[in-house]
Design a protein around this motif. Structure first.
Motif, short mmCIF file in Angstrom:
data_model
loop_
_atom_site.label_atom_id
_atom_site.label_comp_id
_atom_site.label_asym_id
_atom_site.label_seq_id
_atom_site.Cartn_x
_atom_site.Cartn_y
_atom_site.Cartn_z
N ASP A 207 4.88 -4.40 42.65
CA ASP A 207 3.60 -4.55 42.34
C ASP A 207 2.87 -5.61 43.45
O ASP A 207 3.34 -6.53 43.54
CB ASP A 207 3.19 -4.70 41.08
N TYR A 208 1.79 -5.00 44.28
CA TYR A 208 1.08 -5.89 45.02
C TYR A 208 0.19 -6.80 44.40
O TYR A 208 -0.56 -6.47 43.82
CB TYR A 208 0.43 -5.51 46.18
N CYS A 209 0.22 -8.29 44.81
CA CYS A 209 -1.07 -9.09 44.37
C CYS A 209 -1.44 -9.98 45.58
O CYS A 209 -0.61 -10.64 46.09
CB CYS A 209 -0.34 -9.85 43.06
N ASP A 210 -2.48 -9.97 45.77
CA ASP A 210 -3.34 -10.52 46.87
C ASP A 210 -3.12 -12.24 46.48
O ASP A 210 -3.62 -12.68 45.59
CB ASP A 210 -4.67 -10.37 47.00
N PRO A 211 -2.24 -12.73 47.65
CA PRO A 211 -2.10 -14.22 47.27
C PRO A 211 -3.17 -15.00 47.12
O PRO A 211 -3.05 -16.16 46.67
CB PRO A 211 -1.08 -14.47 48.74
N ALA A 212 -4.27 -14.68 47.59
CA ALA A 212 -5.52 -15.49 47.59
C ALA A 212 -6.48 -15.45 46.40
O ALA A 212 -7.00 -16.14 46.11
CB ALA A 212 -6.62 -15.20 48.94
N ALA A 213 -6.11 -14.15 45.64
CA ALA A 213 -7.12 -13.85 44.81
C ALA A 213 -6.89 -14.79 43.42
O ALA A 213 -5.75 -15.35 43.30
CB ALA A 213 -6.75 -12.41 44.31
N ASP A 214 -7.87 -14.80 42.59
CA ASP A 214 -8.00 -15.33 41.48
C ASP A 214 -7.20 -14.72 40.42
O ASP A 214 -6.35 -15.32 39.57
CB ASP A 214 -9.34 -15.73 40.74
N THR A 215 -7.17 -13.46 40.51
CA THR A 215 -6.42 -12.53 39.39
C THR A 215 -6.02 -11.50 39.97
O THR A 215 -6.46 -10.83 41.15
CB THR A 215 -7.31 -12.39 38.05
N CYS A 216 -5.08 -10.65 39.51
CA CYS A 216 -4.52 -9.36 40.25
C CYS A 216 -4.47 -8.38 38.71
O CYS A 216 -4.33 -8.90 37.52
CB CYS A 216 -3.13 -9.49 40.79
N SER A 217 -4.73 -7.12 38.99
CA SER A 217 -4.58 -6.29 38.10
C SER A 217 -4.08 -4.84 38.37
O SER A 217 -3.91 -4.92 39.73
CB SER A 217 -5.98 -5.92 37.52
N GLY A 218 -3.77 -3.96 37.61
CA GLY A 218 -3.44 -2.52 37.98
C GLY A 218 -1.89 -2.41 38.20
O GLY A 218 -1.28 -1.66 38.97
N PHE A 219 -1.03 -3.58 37.52
CA PHE A 219 0.26 -3.28 37.93
C PHE A 219 0.88 -2.32 36.97
O PHE A 219 0.40 -1.91 36.00
CB PHE A 219 0.99 -4.68 36.99
N THR A 220 1.86 -1.91 37.49
CA THR A 220 2.85 -0.56 36.85
C THR A 220 3.72 -1.10 35.75
O THR A 220 4.11 -0.44 35.12
CB THR A 220 3.69 -0.01 37.89
N GLN A 221 3.88 -2.52 35.64
CA GLN A 221 4.78 -3.01 34.50
C GLN A 221 4.16 -4.43 34.25
O GLN A 221 3.25 -4.91 34.74
CB GLN A 221 6.15 -3.21 34.92
N THR A 222 4.65 -4.87 32.98
CA THR A 222 4.37 -6.22 32.83
C THR A 222 5.23 -7.35 33.14
O THR A 222 6.76 -7.24 32.86
CB THR A 222 4.41 -6.45 31.10
N TRP A 223 4.73 -8.00 33.89
CA TRP A 223 5.48 -9.16 34.69
C TRP A 223 5.83 -10.36 33.79
O TRP A 223 4.54 -10.58 32.88
CB TRP A 223 5.20 -9.38 35.86
N PRO A 224 6.78 -11.24 33.75
CA PRO A 224 7.02 -12.27 33.09
C PRO A 224 5.99 -13.37 33.33
O PRO A 224 5.55 -13.61 34.24
CB PRO A 224 8.36 -12.77 33.20
#
Length: 339
Positions: free
Chosen positions: A222-239
């Motif tokens: 799952d990609y998450c923008d390193p500069a973003a405040d938050t990320c969404s749309g993950f395919t799974q729940t991350w710890p």
């Protein structure tokens, strides 16, 4: 209040008391991802007062001017090391083979700190307190530079991404705080740092720089923008590990919930000292800490249903001594450390 730098030397006993200073000092790692060689740890460190440092909190601080030049302290996690400018170069205080060099000139834009194992840290001065803005508050206090890249000799890198904000502080002027948004490795792992507020003003400045949640992500999944405040749309729940704080009288209660939903809590008094810890599942403090009057030195540590350790420290001799009581004589321990 500025979170203290780590000590020059420490000798911590089984109850997390540094016998060289008398202060409570401990670390904990509530979140990891990947392996020891290619992943990331979210490790917290309590340096005796005010709040927690963490493993990715890496700074450079110009801390005194003297006849031999400028002295710079590099603080990383629970360690620090110093360098003094001598004629044309920085020289390590410890003489351990570590180096510190400047990048650019008039003014320099970065430091490169290389430790004795060859790990190179790039510390960006342009985001520091002394570069562009006289009123910049940077990373829980005034500092000269913050780490942006950590590079090991084997090619493994960790990149740290920050966000700078601005707000007007009444009676003072513009303030430019900086916070860490993410740590991302060349192997694709990320620690995403979320905060208690993404709105910045004089009223929300502390919340804007206070962790609310830290999430460990595998960016290959799952990609998450390193500069973003938050990320969404993950395919799974991350710890993740979450943080919250409440006020109880003059105390502040910091609660930490780990990836399996266990919540522990630390009680800090108005002087920034931890006076109690509550284990997950307990309704009251399971460890309490006593202090000498107007001091950050521990006088006692009490473990519920176990016993109490009492500490005495003397400045009239070159030793600190620690003695605990209320346990069988066969278990009694005296700890000594050179002052």
């Amino acid at each position: 209040l500025q979170i203290p730098q780590p000590p020059d030397n420490s000798m911590v006993d089984a109850r997390s008391i540094d016998l060289t200073s008398g202060q409570l000092m401990f670390d904990l790692t509530p979140l990891t991802i990947g392996t020891a060689g290619n992943g990331l740890n979210h490790t917290l460190y309590f340096p005796g007062l005010y709040g927690f440092r963490h493993e990715q909190m890496i700074t450079a601080q110009i801390d005194d001017y003297n006849q031999t030049g400028i002295h710079v302290t590099i603080a990383f996690g629970k360690e620090k090391t110093g360098f003094t400018w001598q004629t044309s170069a920085y020289v390590s205080d410890k003489g351990d083979g570590a180096t510190l060099t400047l990048v650019g000139s008039n003014p320099a834009t970065a430091y490169i700190y290389t430790d004795r194992n060859g790990v190179a840290y790039t510390l960006d001065r342009t985001q520091g307190s002394n570069y562009n803005y006289a009123n910049t508050t940077n990373y829980y206090g005034s500092i000269d530079a913050i780490a942006t890249v950590i590079a090991r000799p084997d090619g493994y890198k960790t990149r740290l991404t920050y966000k700078k904000g601005t707000y007007f502080y009444s009676g003072y002027g513009n303030v430019y705080p900086v916070r860490l948004q993410s740590a991302v490795t060349s192997t694709g792992y990320q620690l995403k740092f979320g905060y208690q507020s993404n709105t910045l003003s004089q009223a929300t400045a502390n919340a804007w720089q206070t962790f609310g949640q830290v999430t460990a992500i595998n960016n290959a999944v799952d990609y998450c923008d390193p500069a973003a405040d938050t990320c969404s749309g993950f395919t799974q729940t991350w710890p993740s590990v979450s943080y919250s704080s409440t006020v109880s009288g003059t105390d502040t209660i910091i609660s930490i919930t780990d990836p399996v939903s266990r919540t522990g809590a630390y009680r800090l008094d108005s002087s920034g000292r931890i006076t109690g810890f509550r284990r997950p599942g307990s309704g009251s403090d399971t460890t309490t800490y006593g202090y000498y009057t107007n001091s950050s030195a521990i006088s006692s540590v009490a473990l519920a249903n176990i016993g109490t350790w009492t500490y005495s420290f003397s400045l009239s001799v070159p030793f600190h001594s620690a003695l605990y009581t209320q346990l069988p004589e066969s278990c009694r321990l005296v700890g000594l450390s050179e002052r």
